[in-house]
Design a protein around this motif. Structure first.
Motif, mmCIF file in Angstrom:
data_model
loop_
_atom_site.group_PDB
_atom_site.id
_atom_site.type_symbol
_atom_site.label_atom_id
_atom_site.label_comp_id
_atom_site.label_asym_id
_atom_site.label_seq_id
_atom_site.Cartn_x
_atom_site.Cartn_y
_atom_site.Cartn_z
ATOM 1 N N THR A 175 45.256 41.035 47.650
ATOM 2 C CA THR A 175 44.813 40.990 46.261
ATOM 3 C C THR A 175 45.730 41.841 45.411
ATOM 4 O O THR A 175 46.539 42.622 45.916
ATOM 5 C CB THR A 175 43.368 41.486 46.118
ATOM 6 N N TYR A 176 45.580 41.687 44.089
ATOM 7 C CA TYR A 176 46.313 42.555 43.168
ATOM 8 C C TYR A 176 45.312 43.494 42.500
ATOM 9 O O TYR A 176 44.136 43.518 42.843
ATOM 10 C CB TYR A 176 47.114 41.731 42.158
ATOM 11 N N VAL A 177 45.772 44.275 41.539
ATOM 12 C CA VAL A 177 44.979 45.419 41.091
ATOM 13 C C VAL A 177 43.857 45.070 40.108
ATOM 14 O O VAL A 177 42.966 45.891 39.890
ATOM 15 C CB VAL A 177 45.876 46.500 40.457
ATOM 16 N N SER A 178 43.880 43.910 39.477
ATOM 17 C CA SER A 178 42.853 43.628 38.469
ATOM 18 C C SER A 178 41.595 43.045 39.111
ATOM 19 O O SER A 178 41.659 42.306 40.105
ATOM 20 C CB SER A 178 43.395 42.674 37.394
ATOM 21 N N THR A 191 42.117 38.737 41.775
ATOM 22 C CA THR A 191 43.349 37.941 41.776
ATOM 23 C C THR A 191 44.069 38.106 43.114
ATOM 24 O O THR A 191 43.979 39.145 43.773
ATOM 25 C CB THR A 191 44.293 38.377 40.641
ATOM 26 N N THR A 192 44.807 37.061 43.499
ATOM 27 C CA THR A 192 45.609 37.113 44.727
ATOM 28 C C THR A 192 47.064 36.801 44.407
ATOM 29 O O THR A 192 47.394 36.289 43.330
ATOM 30 C CB THR A 192 45.093 36.129 45.793
ATOM 31 N N LEU A 193 47.930 37.077 45.377
ATOM 32 C CA LEU A 193 49.378 37.018 45.189
ATOM 33 C C LEU A 193 49.990 35.799 45.868
ATOM 34 O O LEU A 193 49.519 35.363 46.917
ATOM 35 C CB LEU A 193 50.019 38.282 45.767
ATOM 36 N N PHE A 226 52.102 35.801 34.860
ATOM 37 C CA PHE A 226 51.237 36.630 35.686
ATOM 38 C C PHE A 226 49.792 36.404 35.262
ATOM 39 O O PHE A 226 49.510 36.189 34.075
ATOM 40 C CB PHE A 226 51.568 38.115 35.500
ATOM 41 N N LEU A 227 48.880 36.475 36.215
ATOM 42 C CA LEU A 227 47.453 36.312 35.939
ATOM 43 C C LEU A 227 46.746 37.650 36.151
ATOM 44 O O LEU A 227 46.988 38.342 37.141
ATOM 45 C CB LEU A 227 46.862 35.239 36.850
ATOM 46 N N SER A 228 45.861 38.012 35.238
ATOM 47 C CA SER A 228 45.064 39.234 35.381
ATOM 48 C C SER A 228 43.643 38.939 34.942
ATOM 49 O O SER A 228 43.363 37.934 34.264
ATOM 50 C CB SER A 228 45.646 40.370 34.537
#
Length: 685
Positions: A175-178, A191-193, A226-228
């Motif tokens: 996952t990412y930070v948001s 969210t995933t990468l 980028f998606l957040s």
């Protein structure tokens, strides 16, 4: 001044050409990209061994600097608590421990402490450890948090029941930070990468269920976006942001109906950026639509498209609108004028505006933690080159300013013994470039003093004129410190950024050179006593100006430098590459290719004398791959004609930000300072 150990180390030899892929006739060090190859690791370790040997005579100085820097820090300390509903949240540190401990108290600050997360316990057994997200559910009963143990910025997401301290069974990888909680306290958006470390998918997770069953809400297929995900301060809406370097698209969802469908504010329009802030039945929107320095508009929540935008603050040629925060009776508007940040308060009840003023010639401000919408108090942070980081509460109705905490600098720091100024150099095209400067009082510009100049100049990012207690170890040794606020940042407005990107990128480099020349002309320093430093895109800056004017600098420190510009951006499989096309240009276009090739540090290494140079890298760096600084070092070793020191130091267990623990991080600073002092001839033989 050259130093030698009792057993002179042997500089690493030029790495032999190894076949891999790519054309080694064009790039003989392309093979270094294979991180699994034994020869690659061996080369990096050989460089590390050489660096250690060459810096052996400074080990006493490194320890002295480390103890100085550490000695100014209150190791056992407490952040300023912030209130959210019935709870006061804060973090604290303990002497001897690398990481913060996250805590809260219910009802009052006199209540018993509840530890939410002790990062030190989680970090046990890991060389690197970083928290990505840390968010409590709306009812304050469940903690969502994510961790990265490599530095590659790929996080595993966990959930903890704060009543029982038990973990939920699911763990969500990569996952990412948001992250955002639905108001039902059971639904989480994350969210995933993709394979290039770009956050591109938004999932909806139901707490306590298998994450393999999570619903895919959105997938962004454009590799430049980028998606957040986040949540409005009002807690009314989940917000999904889709952003490239120059274009935005925002979607929103009623947080009370997390199973519902997202709605778009306004469909993406190439070159148009916008962001939203919720207030009642209105979205306030900051946008650059026909407004290079941005303007503030508003629109009804039920019809938020561009056709319904009404101007609140029009565009101004001399003021950059940086952002807006909405509270129940006020808008807080962040602006930048004449290169300095300001805070404007708009009272929505009576329609009056006023500004929060700041007394120093150069400084930095940022919004603090303000989780509550229904409040009359704004928390903000302030610092300058001589004033330590401070947290203020500003009473929006009365204008009263309350200092909640100023970071204590141990050892008797006296700010009156230091002087900060703001001066201006002149660029080759006549632009006035701000320089923030600080030095020990009593220093006179007589051309004899060492000076440490830094800068960044990319992505529209502003280099903050903020405080560093570590920097006192330089100032107290008579070193002047300066920041060049060059084009490519947004210090002087959005045009300042536009004039330092694409086919104007060389303005960033010539601006920095102009600042260095001005500081010499004004007798602040001389070429033999001038050191420069920059990291990431600031490392690109270091490489470019070093190629252009190696005679101007005595010492260069390039941290995780983005130096192999063309090769990296040509490779769409690498993290950030496609996204970067809207910052530097698409090198598949010959016009951009030729221009980028003309300044790319790696491609422009020549057979000539270079300054003393320290280069750092992170083996797990997902932003600037380790092979960029490694290749640059190898090429410099072969090409340079001088006897100056060239060192490469790779952190084999970290990423872009270096060491994660605070003590290890301070040791890295002490190492760089020791190199700087040594190469400037400021330590005894």
């Amino acid at each position: 001044m050259d130093r030698k150990t009792s057993l002179p180390p042997v500089a690493p030899q030029e790495p032999k050409v190894l076949s891999l892929h790519g054309d080694e006739r064009i790039d003989p060090y392309y093979w270094m990209r294979d991180r699994d190859r034994q020869e690659v690791v061996a080369y990096l370790e050989a460089e590390n061994d050489y660096t250690k040997a060459m810096m052996q005579h400074t080990e006493g100085l490194q320890e002295q600097l480390y103890q100085e820097i550490l000695g100014r820090i209150q190791e056992t300390d407490l952040s300023v608590p912030y209130r959210k509903d019935e709870y006061y949240y804060y973090s604290r540190t303990e002497e001897g421990k690398n990481y913060p401990i996250y805590c809260r108290k219910k009802g009052s600050l006199d209540a018993p402490e509840e530890v939410l997360l002790d990062q030190n316990k989680l970090a046990e057994g890991h060389e690197f450890f970083s928290i990505g997200t840390l968010q409590v559910s709306p009812n304050h009963q469940i903690l969502a948090y994510s961790i990265d143990t490599t530095g590659a910025e790929q996080y595993t997401l966990y959930f903890r029941d704060l009543n029982t301290q038990e973990l939920y069974p699911e763990q969500i990888l990569e996952t990412y930070v948001s992250l955002a909680w639905g108001n039902d306290n059971r639904t989480v958006f994350y969210t995933t990468l993709d394979d290039t470390n770009r956050p591109y998918k938004l999932f909806r997770h139901r707490l306590g269920t298998d994450s393999s069953q999570d619903a895919l809400v959105y997938c962004e297929t454009d590799e430049s976006f980028f998606l957040s995900v986040g949540k409005t301060r009002s807690q009314a809406y989940i917000v999904m942001g889709l952003e490239s370097k120059v274009t935005s698209e925002i979607h929103f969802l009623d947080a009370n109906q997390p199973e519902g469908e997202f709605q778009v504010v306004h469909p993406r329009q190439q070159g148009m950026e916008y962001d939203i802030e919720h207030h009642g039945d209105t979205f306030y929107i900051v946008t650059n639509d026909e407004a290079i320095n941005f303007k503030l508009v508003k629109a009804p929540v039920d019809a938020p498209g561009k056709a319904n935008w009404q101007t609140v603050l029009p565009h101004r040629d001399d003021v950059l609108l940086s952002g807006v925060s909405a509270f129940v009776h006020h808008l807080v508007i962040y602006e930048r004028k004449a290169g300095l940040p300001t805070i404007r308060i708009q009272n929505l009840k009576i329609g009056e505006d006023n500004y929060i003023t700041f007394p120093e010639p150069t400084y930095s401000i940022s919004e603090g933690t303000n989780p509550e919408f229904n409040t009359q108090v704004l928390r903000f942070n302030y610092a300058s080159l001589v004033s330590p980081y401070a947290v203020y509460d500003y009473h929006l109705d009365t204008g009263d300013r309350e200092l909640k905490k100023e970071t204590e600098v141990l050892g008797g720091y006296d700010r009156t013994q230091y002087q900060s100024d703001r001066i201006f150099a002149t660029a080759t095209d006549g632009r006035k470039i701000p320089i923030s400067i600080v030095y020990k009082k009593g220093i006179q510009p007589d051309g004899t003093h060492p000076l440490f100049l830094t800068g960044y100049g990319s992505y529209g990012a502003n280099y903050p004129a903020s405080f560093s207690s570590a920097r006192l170890s330089l100032l107290d040794r008579g070193i002047i410190f300066a920041i060049a606020h060059i084009r490519g940042g947004s210090e002087m407005g959005r045009h300042w950024y536009e004039e330092g990107k694409f086919l104007h990128k060389k303005n960033t480099f010539t601006d920095f050179i102009a600042c260095a020349e001005y500081l010499i002309e004004q007798n602040w320093t001389n070429c033999d006593r001038l050191a420069i430093s920059g990291g990431s895109a600031g490392g690109l800056l270091m490489g470019a100006v070093m190629n252009m004017r190696p005679d101007l600098f005595q010492v260069v420190v390039a941290d995780v430098p983005f130096v192999d510009v063309v090769t990296t951006i040509l490779d769409p499989d690498l993290p950030l590459s496609v996204l970067e096309w809207e910052e530097w240009g698409n090198p598949n276009d010959k016009t951009y290719y030729d221009y980028m090739k003309s300044y790319s540090p790696y491609d422009n290494v020549e057979a000539k004398a270079y300054p003393h140079l320290l280069i750092t890298a992170g083996f797990n760096d997902s932003r600037v791959a380790y092979w960029e600084p490694a290749k640059w070092t190898a090429k410099l070793r072969v090409m340079k004609t001088d006897d100056n020191v060239l060192l490469l130091k790779t952190n084999m267990g970290a990423g872009h930000g270096g060491a994660s623990g605070r003590y290890d991080s301070l040791k890295e600073v002490a190492f760089e300072y020791a190199f700087l002092l040594d190469r400037l001839g400021l330590i005894e033989a």
